[in-house]
Design a protein around this motif. Sequence first.
Motif, PDB file in Angstrom:
ATOM      1  N   GLY A  54      48.153 -33.050  -9.731  1.00 38.63           N
ATOM      2  CA  GLY A  54      49.365 -32.988  -9.400  1.00 38.63           C
ATOM      3  C   GLY A  54      50.400 -31.469  -9.268  1.00 38.63           C
ATOM      4  N   SER A  55      49.460 -30.586  -9.725  1.00 37.81           N
ATOM      5  CA  SER A  55      50.031 -29.320  -9.664  1.00 37.81           C
ATOM      6  C   SER A  55      50.421 -28.464  -8.686  1.00 37.81           C
ATOM      7  CB  SER A  55      48.988 -28.333 -10.738  1.00 37.81           C
ATOM      8  OG  SER A  55      47.977 -28.110 -10.207  1.00 37.81           O
ATOM      9  N   ALA A  56      49.712 -28.907  -7.423  1.00 38.82           N
ATOM     10  CA  ALA A  56      49.824 -28.009  -6.039  1.00 38.82           C
ATOM     11  C   ALA A  56      49.822 -29.059  -5.047  1.00 38.82           C
ATOM     12  CB  ALA A  56      48.689 -27.074  -6.052  1.00 38.82           C
ATOM     13  N   TRP A  57      50.354 -28.716  -3.868  1.00 36.11           N
ATOM     14  CA  TRP A  57      50.259 -29.480  -2.655  1.00 36.11           C
ATOM     15  C   TRP A  57      50.369 -28.504  -1.594  1.00 36.11           C
ATOM     16  CZ3 TRP A  57      48.710 -34.251  -3.208  1.00 36.11           C
ATOM     17  CH2 TRP A  57      48.692 -35.117  -1.896  1.00 36.11           C
ATOM     18  N   ALA A  58      50.078 -28.994  -0.321  1.00 38.21           N
ATOM     19  CA  ALA A  58      50.272 -27.962   1.009  1.00 38.21           C
ATOM     20  C   ALA A  58      50.520 -28.940   1.941  1.00 38.21           C
ATOM     21  CB  ALA A  58      49.063 -27.168   0.941  1.00 38.21           C
ATOM     22  N   CYS A  59      51.345 -28.347   2.901  1.00 43.08           N
ATOM     23  CA  CYS A  59      51.168 -28.845   4.189  1.00 43.08           C
ATOM     24  C   CYS A  59      51.155 -27.795   5.347  1.00 43.08           C
ATOM     25  CB  CYS A  59      52.759 -29.499   4.282  1.00 43.08           C
ATOM     26  SG  CYS A  59      54.068 -28.659   4.366  1.00 43.08           S
ATOM     27  N   GLN A  60      50.733 -28.186   6.765  1.00 41.23           N
ATOM     28  CA  GLN A  60      50.562 -27.060   7.755  1.00 41.23           C
ATOM     29  C   GLN A  60      51.380 -27.681   9.139  1.00 41.23           C
ATOM     30  OE1 GLN A  60      46.395 -27.074   7.255  1.00 41.23           O
ATOM     31  NE2 GLN A  60      46.239 -28.303   8.974  1.00 41.23           N
ATOM     32  N   ASP A  61      51.308 -26.831   9.785  1.00 38.74           N
ATOM     33  CA  ASP A  61      51.662 -27.133  11.325  1.00 38.74           C
ATOM     34  C   ASP A  61      50.556 -27.650  11.955  1.00 38.74           C
ATOM     35  OD1 ASP A  61      52.424 -27.093  14.153  1.00 38.74           O
ATOM     36  OD2 ASP A  61      53.022 -24.873  13.877  1.00 38.74           O
ATOM     37  N   PRO A  62      50.837 -28.807  12.756  1.00 39.87           N
ATOM     38  CA  PRO A  62      49.654 -29.378  13.052  1.00 39.87           C
ATOM     39  C   PRO A  62      49.157 -28.749  14.463  1.00 39.87           C
ATOM     40  CG  PRO A  62      51.688 -30.623  13.742  1.00 39.87           C
ATOM     41  CD  PRO A  62      52.117 -29.643  12.499  1.00 39.87           C
ATOM     42  N   THR A  63      49.995 -27.766  15.123  1.00 41.27           N
ATOM     43  CA  THR A  63      49.356 -26.938  16.099  1.00 41.27           C
ATOM     44  C   THR A  63      48.711 -25.680  15.774  1.00 41.27           C
ATOM     45  OG1 THR A  63      51.699 -25.834  16.461  1.00 41.27           O
ATOM     46  CG2 THR A  63      51.522 -28.151  17.382  1.00 41.27           C
ATOM     47  N   GLY A  64      49.035 -25.342  14.254  1.00 50.06           N
ATOM     48  CA  GLY A  64      48.304 -24.016  13.872  1.00 50.06           C
ATOM     49  C   GLY A  64      49.160 -23.004  14.319  1.00 50.06           C
ATOM     50  N   VAL A  65      50.466 -23.095  14.744  1.00 48.27           N
ATOM     51  CA  VAL A  65      51.306 -22.058  15.005  1.00 48.27           C
ATOM     52  C   VAL A  65      52.121 -21.542  13.851  1.00 48.27           C
ATOM     53  CG1 VAL A  65      53.330 -21.214  16.630  1.00 48.27           C
ATOM     54  CG2 VAL A  65      51.437 -22.517  17.502  1.00 48.27           C
ATOM     55  N   GLY A  66      52.710 -22.485  13.234  1.00 51.41           N
ATOM     56  CA  GLY A  66      53.693 -21.816  12.017  1.00 51.41           C
ATOM     57  C   GLY A  66      52.703 -21.629  10.862  1.00 51.41           C
ATOM     58  N   PRO A  67      53.091 -20.944   9.637  1.00 50.60           N
ATOM     59  CA  PRO A  67      52.549 -20.626   8.670  1.00 50.60           C
ATOM     60  C   PRO A  67      52.362 -21.932   7.701  1.00 50.60           C
ATOM     61  CG  PRO A  67      54.918 -20.119   8.308  1.00 50.60           C
ATOM     62  CD  PRO A  67      54.673 -20.563   9.767  1.00 50.60           C
ATOM     63  N   ARG A  68      51.345 -21.853   7.009  1.00 48.20           N
ATOM     64  CA  ARG A  68      51.059 -23.022   5.994  1.00 48.20           C
ATOM     65  C   ARG A  68      52.029 -22.998   4.867  1.00 48.20           C
ATOM     66  NH1 ARG A  68      47.415 -23.522   1.294  1.00 48.20           N
ATOM     67  NH2 ARG A  68      46.034 -25.508   1.436  1.00 48.20           N
ATOM     68  N   LEU A  69      52.461 -24.032   4.279  1.00 50.20           N
ATOM     69  CA  LEU A  69      53.441 -23.963   3.273  1.00 50.20           C
ATOM     70  C   LEU A  69      52.460 -24.298   1.896  1.00 50.20           C
ATOM     71  CD1 LEU A  69      56.641 -25.607   4.610  1.00 50.20           C
ATOM     72  CD2 LEU A  69      55.943 -23.080   4.441  1.00 50.20           C
ATOM     73  N   PHE A  70      52.651 -23.793   0.838  1.00 45.20           N
ATOM     74  CA  PHE A  70      52.028 -24.165  -0.327  1.00 45.20           C
ATOM     75  C   PHE A  70      53.024 -24.436  -1.314  1.00 45.20           C
ATOM     76  CE2 PHE A  70      49.907 -23.038  -4.387  1.00 45.20           C
ATOM     77  CZ  PHE A  70      48.740 -23.995  -4.048  1.00 45.20           C
ATOM     78  N   PHE A  71      52.882 -25.376  -2.332  1.00 41.43           N
ATOM     79  CA  PHE A  71      53.955 -25.732  -3.197  1.00 41.43           C
ATOM     80  C   PHE A  71      53.053 -25.798  -4.618  1.00 41.43           C
ATOM     81  CE2 PHE A  71      54.858 -27.479   0.701  1.00 41.43           C
ATOM     82  CZ  PHE A  71      56.167 -27.212   0.853  1.00 41.43           C
ATOM     83  N   GLN A  72      53.344 -24.886  -5.695  1.00 41.06           N
ATOM     84  CA  GLN A  72      52.512 -24.792  -6.964  1.00 41.06           C
ATOM     85  C   GLN A  72      54.021 -25.052  -7.942  1.00 41.06           C
ATOM     86  OE1 GLN A  72      51.115 -21.039  -6.948  1.00 41.06           O
ATOM     87  NE2 GLN A  72      53.069 -20.190  -7.417  1.00 41.06           N
ATOM     88  N   ARG A  73      53.176 -26.082  -8.805  1.00 36.34           N
ATOM     89  CA  ARG A  73      54.049 -26.591 -10.386  1.00 36.34           C
ATOM     90  C   ARG A  73      53.922 -25.341 -11.134  1.00 36.34           C
ATOM     91  NH1 ARG A  73      51.908 -31.489 -12.381  1.00 36.34           N
ATOM     92  NH2 ARG A  73      50.243 -29.997 -13.217  1.00 36.34           N
ATOM     93  N   VAL A  74      55.413 -25.105 -11.661  1.00 37.58           N
ATOM     94  CA  VAL A  74      55.499 -23.846 -12.548  1.00 37.58           C
ATOM     95  C   VAL A  74      56.536 -24.287 -13.375  1.00 37.58           C
ATOM     96  CG1 VAL A  74      55.553 -22.048 -11.101  1.00 37.58           C
ATOM     97  CG2 VAL A  74      57.630 -22.847 -11.167  1.00 37.58           C
TER      98      VAL A  74
END
Length: 144
Positions: A54-74
Amino acid sequence: MAEVKQVQVTFDCASPRAVAAFWKEVLGYVDPPTPPGFETWEAFDATLPEERQGSAWACQDPTGVGPRLFFQRVPEAKAGKNRLHLDVRVGVGLTGDDRVSALEAEADRLEQLGARRVRLMRADGVNESCQVMQDVEGNEFCLD
Protein backbone atom coordinates in the motif's frame (compact mmCIF):
# COMPACT_ATOMS: atom_id res chain seq x y z
CA MET A 1 17.75 20.30 -30.56
CA ALA A 2 17.26 18.50 -27.24
CA GLU A 3 15.06 15.42 -27.07
CA VAL A 4 11.72 16.00 -25.32
CA LYS A 5 11.50 14.03 -22.09
CA GLN A 6 8.42 12.50 -20.53
CA VAL A 7 7.62 13.57 -16.99
CA GLN A 8 5.91 11.92 -14.08
CA VAL A 9 4.33 14.02 -11.34
CA THR A 10 4.93 12.52 -7.89
CA PHE A 11 2.77 13.19 -4.83
CA ASP A 12 4.04 12.52 -1.32
CA CYS A 13 1.01 11.46 0.72
CA ALA A 14 -0.30 9.33 3.57
CA SER A 15 -2.77 7.21 1.55
CA PRO A 16 -1.51 6.68 -2.00
CA ARG A 17 -4.49 4.69 -3.23
CA ALA A 18 -7.06 7.19 -1.91
CA VAL A 19 -5.24 10.17 -3.39
CA ALA A 20 -4.82 8.34 -6.70
CA ALA A 21 -8.54 7.47 -6.76
CA PHE A 22 -9.36 11.17 -6.32
CA TRP A 23 -7.08 12.27 -9.18
CA LYS A 24 -8.35 9.49 -11.47
CA GLU A 25 -11.85 10.94 -11.10
CA VAL A 26 -10.66 14.54 -11.53
CA LEU A 27 -8.67 13.89 -14.69
CA GLY A 28 -10.32 10.83 -16.25
CA TYR A 29 -7.13 8.84 -15.67
CA VAL A 30 -6.90 5.06 -15.24
CA ASP A 31 -4.70 2.57 -13.41
CA PRO A 32 -1.65 1.44 -15.39
CA PRO A 33 -1.64 -2.13 -16.71
CA THR A 34 -0.93 -4.74 -14.05
CA PRO A 35 2.57 -6.25 -14.01
CA PRO A 36 3.02 -9.46 -16.04
CA GLY A 37 1.87 -12.52 -14.11
CA PHE A 38 -0.68 -10.68 -11.94
CA GLU A 39 -4.42 -10.43 -12.43
CA THR A 40 -4.81 -7.32 -10.26
CA TRP A 41 -2.73 -4.65 -8.57
CA GLU A 42 -3.98 -5.98 -5.24
CA ALA A 43 -2.44 -9.38 -6.05
CA PHE A 44 0.86 -7.70 -6.92
CA ASP A 45 0.75 -5.56 -3.75
CA ALA A 46 0.22 -8.69 -1.61
CA THR A 47 3.61 -10.03 -2.80
CA LEU A 48 5.50 -7.05 -1.40
CA PRO A 49 7.04 -7.02 2.08
CA GLU A 50 4.39 -6.01 4.61
CA GLU A 51 5.96 -2.59 5.24
CA ARG A 52 5.80 -1.76 1.52
CA GLN A 53 2.23 -2.94 0.93
CA GLY A 54 0.00 0.00 0.00
CA SER A 55 3.00 2.33 -0.13
CA ALA A 56 2.57 3.43 -3.74
CA TRP A 57 -0.01 3.79 -6.48
CA ALA A 58 -0.10 5.37 -9.92
CA CYS A 59 -2.52 6.47 -12.58
CA GLN A 60 -2.14 7.55 -16.16
CA ASP A 61 -3.85 9.27 -19.03
CA PRO A 62 -5.58 6.54 -21.06
CA THR A 63 -4.62 8.38 -24.27
CA GLY A 64 -0.96 8.59 -23.28
CA VAL A 65 -0.84 12.38 -23.69
CA GLY A 66 -0.80 13.61 -20.08
CA PRO A 67 1.90 12.83 -17.52
CA ARG A 68 1.74 9.77 -15.31
CA LEU A 69 0.90 10.55 -11.69
CA PHE A 70 2.70 8.60 -8.97
CA PHE A 71 1.67 8.59 -5.30
CA GLN A 72 4.10 7.49 -2.60
CA ARG A 73 3.49 7.08 1.10
CA VAL A 74 5.73 9.21 3.29
CA PRO A 75 5.85 9.24 7.11
CA GLU A 76 5.66 13.00 7.59
CA ALA A 77 2.47 15.03 7.32
CA LYS A 78 2.06 17.77 4.76
CA ALA A 79 3.48 21.05 6.05
CA GLY A 80 3.12 24.39 4.32
CA LYS A 81 2.14 25.43 0.84
CA ASN A 82 2.95 23.30 -2.19
CA ARG A 83 5.85 24.66 -4.22
CA LEU A 84 4.39 22.98 -7.31
CA HIS A 85 0.75 22.38 -8.13
CA LEU A 86 -1.46 21.16 -10.95
CA ASP A 87 -3.78 23.48 -12.88
CA VAL A 88 -6.83 21.55 -14.07
CA ARG A 89 -7.89 23.36 -17.24
CA VAL A 90 -11.69 23.61 -17.16
CA GLY A 91 -12.22 27.21 -18.30
CA VAL A 92 -10.03 27.36 -21.41
CA GLY A 93 -11.37 29.98 -23.81
CA LEU A 94 -13.97 31.24 -21.35
CA THR A 95 -14.00 34.68 -19.75
CA GLY A 96 -16.03 36.59 -17.21
CA ASP A 97 -19.16 34.99 -15.77
CA ASP A 98 -18.99 32.05 -18.20
CA ARG A 99 -15.55 31.13 -16.89
CA VAL A 100 -16.58 31.51 -13.24
CA SER A 101 -19.65 29.33 -13.91
CA ALA A 102 -17.45 26.58 -15.41
CA LEU A 103 -15.07 26.79 -12.43
CA GLU A 104 -17.96 26.65 -9.96
CA ALA A 105 -19.55 23.65 -11.68
CA GLU A 106 -16.28 21.69 -11.61
CA ALA A 107 -15.60 22.73 -7.99
CA ASP A 108 -19.07 21.41 -7.06
CA ARG A 109 -18.24 18.06 -8.73
CA LEU A 110 -14.85 17.79 -7.04
CA GLU A 111 -16.25 18.61 -3.60
CA GLN A 112 -18.35 15.46 -3.96
CA LEU A 113 -15.04 13.55 -4.36
CA GLY A 114 -13.57 15.08 -1.19
CA ALA A 115 -11.92 18.26 -2.52
CA ARG A 116 -12.18 21.54 -0.65
CA ARG A 117 -12.46 25.06 -2.03
CA VAL A 118 -9.80 27.47 -0.78
CA ARG A 119 -10.56 30.70 -2.63
CA LEU A 120 -11.88 32.04 -5.91
CA MET A 121 -9.38 34.39 -7.50
CA ARG A 122 -11.38 36.75 -9.74
CA ALA A 123 -10.05 38.11 -13.04
CA ASP A 124 -7.88 41.16 -12.44
CA GLY A 125 -7.32 42.57 -15.92
CA VAL A 126 -4.15 40.50 -16.37
CA ASN A 127 -5.18 36.98 -15.31
CA GLU A 128 -8.51 35.25 -15.79
CA SER A 129 -10.42 33.85 -12.81
CA CYS A 130 -9.28 30.60 -11.20
CA GLN A 131 -10.49 28.52 -8.24
CA VAL A 132 -7.87 27.37 -5.73
CA MET A 133 -8.75 23.93 -4.33
CA GLN A 134 -7.27 21.21 -2.10
CA ASP A 135 -7.37 17.49 -2.83
CA VAL A 136 -8.32 14.80 -0.28
CA GLU A 137 -5.01 15.24 1.61
CA GLY A 138 -4.79 19.03 1.38
CA ASN A 139 -2.55 19.32 -1.70
CA GLU A 140 -3.36 22.58 -3.47
CA PHE A 141 -4.39 22.72 -7.12
CA CYS A 142 -6.21 25.22 -9.28
CA LEU A 143 -9.22 25.01 -11.53
CA ASP A 144 -8.08 27.23 -14.35
